[in-house]
Design a protein around this motif. Sequence first.
Motif, PDB file in Angstrom:
ATOM      1  N   ALA A   1       1.083  -0.890   0.122  1.00 40.10           N
ATOM      2  CA  ALA A   1      -0.230  -0.041  -0.290  1.00 40.10           C
ATOM      3  C   ALA A   1       0.974   1.256   0.124  1.00 40.10           C
ATOM      4  O   ALA A   1       0.480   1.994  -0.233  1.00 40.10           O
ATOM      5  N   LEU A   2       1.735   1.034   0.672  1.00 40.13           N
ATOM      6  CA  LEU A   2       2.485   2.304   1.009  1.00 40.13           C
ATOM      7  C   LEU A   2       3.054   2.966  -0.599  1.00 40.13           C
ATOM      8  O   LEU A   2       3.667   3.541  -0.866  1.00 40.13           O
TER       9      LEU A   2
ATOM     10  N   ARG B   1       2.126   1.799  -3.495  1.00 38.18           N
ATOM     11  CA  ARG B   1       1.306   2.334  -4.406  1.00 38.18           C
ATOM     12  C   ARG B   1       0.871   3.827  -3.969  1.00 38.18           C
ATOM     13  O   ARG B   1       0.733   4.916  -4.604  1.00 38.18           O
ATOM     14  N   GLU B   2       1.041   4.115  -2.551  1.00 32.61           N
ATOM     15  CA  GLU B   2       0.999   5.515  -2.598  1.00 32.61           C
ATOM     16  C   GLU B   2       2.237   6.494  -3.014  1.00 32.61           C
ATOM     17  O   GLU B   2       1.562   7.920  -3.592  1.00 32.61           O
ATOM     18  N   ALA B   3       3.200   5.810  -2.747  1.00 28.26           N
ATOM     19  CA  ALA B   3       4.462   6.577  -2.811  1.00 28.26           C
ATOM     20  C   ALA B   3       4.761   7.329  -4.446  1.00 28.26           C
ATOM     21  O   ALA B   3       6.105   7.749  -5.059  1.00 28.26           O
TER      22      ALA B   3
END
Length: 68
Positions: free
Chosen positions: A37-38, A40-42
């Motif tokens: 998830a990190l 994908r967000e970054a």
Amino acid sequence: MLLIVWIAVAVLVLLVLGTLAYNVLGAAGRLGRELRALEREAAPLLAEAQATAARAAAARAERPAASD
């Protein structure tokens, strides 16, 4: 009687080790999901930073040519 105690101790040890293994594997799975998830967000921030760095490098490359 002592054999029953040793069997009970062995069963308890197996239960504790099984619980620990279950919790560690669960935590590893949660950590993996959090890392994905990190990423994908970054990803958009990384792409923006790379584009900015490319523009800055291009500007630096053009600056000496403009002064000649």
